[in-house]
Motif scaffolding. Structure first.
Motif, PDB file in Angstrom:
ATOM      1  N   ALA B 142       0.822  -1.203  -0.033  1.00 26.89           N
ATOM      2  CA  ALA B 142       0.106  -0.056  -0.165  1.00 26.89           C
ATOM      3  C   ALA B 142       0.881   1.346  -0.232  1.00 26.89           C
ATOM      4  O   ALA B 142       1.917   1.351   0.910  1.00 26.89           O
ATOM      5  CB  ALA B 142      -0.991  -0.060   1.289  1.00 26.89           C
ATOM      6  N   PRO B 143       0.630   2.093  -1.034  1.00 22.70           N
ATOM      7  CA  PRO B 143       1.365   3.453  -0.824  1.00 22.70           C
ATOM      8  C   PRO B 143       1.216   4.039   0.396  1.00 22.70           C
ATOM      9  O   PRO B 143      -0.034   4.375   1.068  1.00 22.70           O
ATOM     10  CB  PRO B 143       0.859   4.421  -2.108  1.00 22.70           C
ATOM     11  CG  PRO B 143      -0.125   3.549  -2.769  1.00 22.70           C
ATOM     12  CD  PRO B 143      -0.489   2.143  -1.715  1.00 22.70           C
ATOM     13  N   PHE B 145       1.465   7.126   1.551  1.00 24.28           N
ATOM     14  CA  PHE B 145       0.687   8.436   1.381  1.00 24.28           C
ATOM     15  C   PHE B 145      -0.882   8.081   1.414  1.00 24.28           C
ATOM     16  O   PHE B 145      -1.523   9.029   1.809  1.00 24.28           O
ATOM     17  CB  PHE B 145       1.104   9.194   0.106  1.00 24.28           C
ATOM     18  CG  PHE B 145       0.808   8.823  -0.992  1.00 24.28           C
ATOM     19  CD1 PHE B 145      -0.422   8.944  -1.679  1.00 24.28           C
ATOM     20  CD2 PHE B 145       2.002   8.166  -1.834  1.00 24.28           C
ATOM     21  CE1 PHE B 145      -0.505   8.259  -3.355  1.00 24.28           C
ATOM     22  CE2 PHE B 145       1.957   7.571  -3.146  1.00 24.28           C
ATOM     23  CZ  PHE B 145       0.406   7.723  -3.850  1.00 24.28           C
ATOM     24  N   TRP B 146      -1.342   7.007   0.837  1.00 19.82           N
ATOM     25  CA  TRP B 146      -2.755   6.726   0.740  1.00 19.82           C
ATOM     26  C   TRP B 146      -2.834   6.036   2.217  1.00 19.82           C
ATOM     27  O   TRP B 146      -4.173   6.199   2.727  1.00 19.82           O
ATOM     28  CB  TRP B 146      -2.769   5.623  -0.361  1.00 19.82           C
ATOM     29  CG  TRP B 146      -4.354   4.782  -0.371  1.00 19.82           C
ATOM     30  CD1 TRP B 146      -5.318   5.474  -0.911  1.00 19.82           C
ATOM     31  CD2 TRP B 146      -4.494   3.558  -0.013  1.00 19.82           C
ATOM     32  NE1 TRP B 146      -6.125   4.861  -0.846  1.00 19.82           N
ATOM     33  CE2 TRP B 146      -5.956   3.543  -0.367  1.00 19.82           C
ATOM     34  CE3 TRP B 146      -3.961   2.614   0.475  1.00 19.82           C
ATOM     35  CZ2 TRP B 146      -6.678   2.428  -0.304  1.00 19.82           C
ATOM     36  CZ3 TRP B 146      -4.624   1.503   0.702  1.00 19.82           C
ATOM     37  CH2 TRP B 146      -5.876   1.135   0.412  1.00 19.82           C
ATOM     38  N   ILE B 149      -3.832   8.909   3.967  1.00 21.98           N
ATOM     39  CA  ILE B 149      -5.030   9.629   4.013  1.00 21.98           C
ATOM     40  C   ILE B 149      -6.134   8.602   4.507  1.00 21.98           C
ATOM     41  O   ILE B 149      -7.148   9.312   5.280  1.00 21.98           O
ATOM     42  CB  ILE B 149      -5.157   9.685   2.507  1.00 21.98           C
ATOM     43  CG1 ILE B 149      -4.495  10.687   2.020  1.00 21.98           C
ATOM     44  CG2 ILE B 149      -6.814  10.084   2.242  1.00 21.98           C
ATOM     45  CD1 ILE B 149      -4.467  10.987   0.491  1.00 21.98           C
ATOM     46  N   TYR B 241      15.776   5.095   5.286  1.00 22.46           N
ATOM     47  CA  TYR B 241      14.774   5.532   4.502  1.00 22.46           C
ATOM     48  C   TYR B 241      13.928   6.478   5.238  1.00 22.46           C
ATOM     49  O   TYR B 241      13.355   7.209   4.704  1.00 22.46           O
ATOM     50  CB  TYR B 241      14.281   4.153   3.764  1.00 22.46           C
ATOM     51  CG  TYR B 241      15.041   3.592   2.610  1.00 22.46           C
ATOM     52  CD1 TYR B 241      14.966   4.411   1.505  1.00 22.46           C
ATOM     53  CD2 TYR B 241      15.125   2.500   2.738  1.00 22.46           C
ATOM     54  CE1 TYR B 241      15.406   3.578   0.348  1.00 22.46           C
ATOM     55  CE2 TYR B 241      16.028   1.699   1.647  1.00 22.46           C
ATOM     56  CZ  TYR B 241      15.979   2.402   0.335  1.00 22.46           C
ATOM     57  OH  TYR B 241      16.648   1.861  -0.532  1.00 22.46           O
ATOM     58  N   MET B 247       8.828  12.550   2.706  1.00 24.48           N
ATOM     59  CA  MET B 247       8.195  13.723   2.294  1.00 24.48           C
ATOM     60  C   MET B 247       6.844  13.461   1.995  1.00 24.48           C
ATOM     61  O   MET B 247       6.087  14.509   1.978  1.00 24.48           O
ATOM     62  CB  MET B 247       9.120  13.953   0.891  1.00 24.48           C
ATOM     63  CG  MET B 247       9.401  13.032  -0.088  1.00 24.48           C
ATOM     64  SD  MET B 247      10.465  13.423  -1.612  1.00 24.48           S
ATOM     65  CE  MET B 247      11.995  13.357  -0.290  1.00 24.48           C
ATOM     66  N   LEU B 248       6.409  12.340   1.509  1.00 21.91           N
ATOM     67  CA  LEU B 248       5.110  11.842   0.935  1.00 21.91           C
ATOM     68  C   LEU B 248       4.442  12.190   2.290  1.00 21.91           C
ATOM     69  O   LEU B 248       3.153  13.128   2.327  1.00 21.91           O
ATOM     70  CB  LEU B 248       5.022  10.563   0.516  1.00 21.91           C
ATOM     71  CG  LEU B 248       5.684  10.270  -0.950  1.00 21.91           C
ATOM     72  CD1 LEU B 248       5.842   8.816  -0.885  1.00 21.91           C
ATOM     73  CD2 LEU B 248       4.929  10.804  -2.013  1.00 21.91           C
ATOM     74  N   LYS B 251       3.850  15.671   3.362  1.00 20.36           N
ATOM     75  CA  LYS B 251       3.259  16.276   2.407  1.00 20.36           C
ATOM     76  C   LYS B 251       1.692  16.173   3.163  1.00 20.36           C
ATOM     77  O   LYS B 251       0.823  17.251   3.135  1.00 20.36           O
ATOM     78  CB  LYS B 251       3.323  15.911   0.853  1.00 20.36           C
ATOM     79  CG  LYS B 251       2.417  17.081   0.212  1.00 20.36           C
ATOM     80  CD  LYS B 251       2.665  16.682  -1.235  1.00 20.36           C
ATOM     81  CE  LYS B 251       1.722  17.870  -2.016  1.00 20.36           C
ATOM     82  NZ  LYS B 251       0.697  17.303  -2.756  1.00 20.36           N
ATOM     83  N   VAL B 252       1.242  15.119   3.251  1.00 21.56           N
ATOM     84  CA  VAL B 252      -0.083  14.644   3.547  1.00 21.56           C
ATOM     85  C   VAL B 252      -0.415  15.378   5.052  1.00 21.56           C
ATOM     86  O   VAL B 252      -1.575  16.116   5.043  1.00 21.56           O
ATOM     87  CB  VAL B 252      -0.503  13.019   3.806  1.00 21.56           C
ATOM     88  CG1 VAL B 252      -1.788  13.022   4.178  1.00 21.56           C
ATOM     89  CG2 VAL B 252      -0.060  12.439   2.448  1.00 21.56           C
ATOM     90  N   ALA B 262      12.759  20.041   0.515  1.00 21.41           N
ATOM     91  CA  ALA B 262      13.072  19.611  -0.708  1.00 21.41           C
ATOM     92  C   ALA B 262      11.855  19.703  -1.731  1.00 21.41           C
ATOM     93  O   ALA B 262      12.174  20.307  -2.748  1.00 21.41           O
ATOM     94  CB  ALA B 262      13.377  18.151  -0.600  1.00 21.41           C
ATOM     95  N   VAL B 263      10.724  19.079  -1.463  1.00 19.05           N
ATOM     96  CA  VAL B 263       9.674  19.639  -2.303  1.00 19.05           C
ATOM     97  C   VAL B 263       9.512  20.971  -2.684  1.00 19.05           C
ATOM     98  O   VAL B 263       9.443  21.410  -4.088  1.00 19.05           O
ATOM     99  CB  VAL B 263       8.606  18.853  -1.944  1.00 19.05           C
ATOM    100  CG1 VAL B 263       7.400  19.143  -3.013  1.00 19.05           C
ATOM    101  CG2 VAL B 263       8.468  17.489  -1.655  1.00 19.05           C
TER     102      VAL B 263
END
Lengths: 305, 310
Positions: B142-143, B145-146, B149, B241, B247-248, B251-252, B262-263
């Motif tokens: 599963a990603p 960032f998902w 959410i 890691y 970063m993902l 962001k969320v 960085a983004v």
């Protein structure tokens, strides 16, 4: 008479012993591997699923109820209904159709990125393994540098450098994953080049090019296939992540990653909008991973899950 | 051990040098003039030229690279084009946030992942094993960032028990840590299970059992201790890691960590900030890997003399 029967039974027994315990007869390396793969129910189920997903991606207009970019302003952010099973997005586009078309992006990027990675990885890995010495140490140092970059940052830097676009995404993701392929091929080639048949072809006057392309790489084929199968889900994840960050596939082209990114604003009243593309990513990635694990284990007769 | 350490150190310096070169080349030849972007369209060519000169962008490329290296060694990456903040200060400020997040996710992943890996190895083929393996495959596939959410929807909106953004209270770190750690919990469970199963098949485990050592005594003392080496390596790399790849998640949850820096730097084409963050992230990653390798060699003498030393 009784002696005859006894002998018959004995023969039967001898014959039975030729067949391995699991009831399989030897039918060559690939034949045997395929038989073992067929017995792995999870892997076969995932293979079916993958075929289905790929068919959906190729023939997307058939299962998709709407055009993925068709905007229906009378149904903006509609809730799920028979007309729109997963609802519509902020431009009134059907979410189900966008997910179906999104599979095109994910699958093609996964495959092409792995083809790029394999081309680079196999070439460099084979050269390294075959020549050894200086060439080996130069390429090894380059690989160390590539590996030391945290993957996402590296992909982001390349995308910033080359600009957004599908082609650049292929290259960025390919560059991200070639090191693993090169490592594996290098190892296999180093082992294989010591074998007698290579010696024999060299004695027969085969050129280096022939030895590498005809004598060594075909023998690494099963490794390459496994690496590609397990590399595709990785590339799909990277694509989704980059698109989520806004540096991958750009809207209005639907991609599972950029859909989730857009859906983030509406999680409080349209949760399905952000959930469904993620489910699509997860199912695809799981299917590739399990099938890839099955492929990897298939040539090994000792492994029984 | 000493010669291995020296070899790895030289290699690390070389790798860092290579990274700086690639970073520099990639970012200096970026299309789109950062100065034009910075001054927007109203600037006349004269002003642009003046600003370019002030920033040292009119120097030849190798001089700029040498300056960049000189600065990087002193942790001086200049000041941001946009916020005018000193880059090293911005890095330090964001690093503190990211370290907190990475540590919490790491603890979450280890607490969930390693024990469930041990359990599923012990109960191999039983329901627990299947459940753990299914969950770990889901976690790995599963990603992140998902997952983030989904957690926001369930715990932030439906149950309304945890904040869905911010970074000032401990509670606000809970969801990000779980989202970032889920994937690593899955991979830790898998490697622990594999490693444990391998060790449990060894003769000395049978000896210990035959000797009458209690079941969990065998598992914890004899098996786990020997199964730990591959686990330590993976866990160490995972921490690298988490420190560099958040970063993902940042962001969320709009957490101002190093990944968000960085983004933002990337979308603004803020060269000094971008070079600083990329170099910093690569640096942390390389150092964590160096520590992992050294501790691995320390734990397993075979690495020092055999394969790893080549």
């Amino acid at each position: 008479m009784s002696k005859k029967i006894f002998r018959f039974f004995n023969k039967q027994k001898e014959f039975e012993q030729d067949v391995p315990e699991n009831g399989m007869r030897y039918s060559g390396f690939y034949g045997d591997s395929f038989k073992r793969l067929k017995k792995n129910k999870m892997a076969m189920f995932c293979a079916m699923l993958l075929i289905l997903i790929i068919l959906v991606a190729i023939f997307a207009p058939v299962p998709a109820p709407y055009d993925p970019t068709y905007q229906d302003y009378s149904a903006v952010l509609a809730s799920p209904s028979p007309a729109h099973p997963f609802g519509t997005d902020e431009y009134g586009r059907d979410i189900l159709s966008r997910i179906i078309y999104g599979s095109r992006v994910s699958i093609s990027i996964g495959i092409v990125a792995q083809v790029v990675a394999s081309l680079v990885g196999v070439t460099l890995g084979a050269l390294e393994g075959y020549y050894g010495g200086k060439i080996d140490s130069i390429i090894s140092r380059i690989m160390e540098i590539f590996q030391a970059f945290p993957d996402l940052i590296f992909a982001m830097a390349i995308m910033t450098f080359m600009g957004k676009g599908v082609l650049n995404l292929f290259i960025a993701l390919g560059l991200l994953t070639w090191v693993r392929t090169a490592r594996m091929i290098r190892g296999s080639v180093m082992q294989l080049k010591e074998k007698e048949y290579i010696e024999a072809s060299r004695a027969n006057g085969a050129t280096t090019f022939w030895i590498i392309t005809k004598g060594l790489i075909p023998n690494c084929l099963s490794t390459i296939i496994v690496l590609v199968t397990l590399g595709i889900p990785n590339a799909i994840m990277y694509e989704a992540s980059l698109s989520f960050l806004g540096i991958g596939i750009q809207p209005p082209t639907p991609s599972w990653g950029n859909m989730i990114s857009a859906a983030q604003t509406f999680i409080s009243y349209r949760p399905l909008y952000s959930i469904m593309p993620g489910v699509a990513i997860m199912i695809t990635v799981i299917a590739f991973n399990i099938f890839g694990d099955g492929l990897r284990d298939a040539p090994d007769p000792k492994l029984k899950s | 051990m000493l010669s291995y350490t020296a070899k790895r150190l030289v290699q690390t310096v070389f790798v860092l040098f290579g990274i700086s070169l690639i970073t520099f080349i990639l970012l200096q030849v970026v299309p789109g003039d950062p100065v034009a972007l910075m001054l927007e369209k109203r600037a006349d060519p004269e002003t642009i030229a003046k600003v370019r000169h002030e920033l040292g962008l009119d120097l030849p490329i190798y001089v700029r690279y040498l300056n960049f290296i000189k600065g990087a060694v002193h942790l001086d990456f200049g000041t941001s084009y946009f916020t005018k903040e000193v880059v090293s200060e911005a890095l330090f400020r964001c690093f503190k946030v990211t370290v907190k997040l990475a540590c919490m996710s790491f603890i979450f992943a280890a607490i969930i992942g390693i024990p469930s890996g041990i359990f599923s190895a012990v109960k191999r083929g039983k329901g627990v094993d299947t459940l753990v393996m299914v969950l770990s495959i889901v976690g790995v596939s599963a990603p992140a960032f998902w997952v983030a959410i989904i957690l926001q929807i369930i715990f932030g909106l439906k149950l309304a028990v945890l904040p869905i953004s911010g970074f000032d209270t401990v509670a606000s770190y809970v969801l990000p840590s779980i989202a970032l750690g889920a994937r690593y919990a899955g991979s830790m469970a898998r490697i622990t299970r594999t490693s444990m199963l391998e060790v449990m098949g060894q003769d000395y485990i049978r000896t210990a059992k035959a000797k009458g050592v209690r079941r969990w005594g065998v598992i914890m003392k004899h098996a786990l201790k020997n199964a730990l080496i591959p686990i330590v390596t993976l866990v160490g790399t995972d921490f690298g890691y988490m420190l560099t790849g958040s970063m993902l998640i940042e962001k969320v949850f709009s957490i101002p960590g190093i990944g968000k820096l960085a983004v933002d730097a990337m979308s603004n084409r803020d060269l000094p900030l971008l070079e600083g963050t990329v170099m910093y992230i690569a640096f942390v990653f390389v150092i964590v890997n160096l520590i992992v390798d050294l501790s691995y060699a320390f734990l397993d003498p075979r690495i020092r003399y055999g394969k790893g030393a080549e």
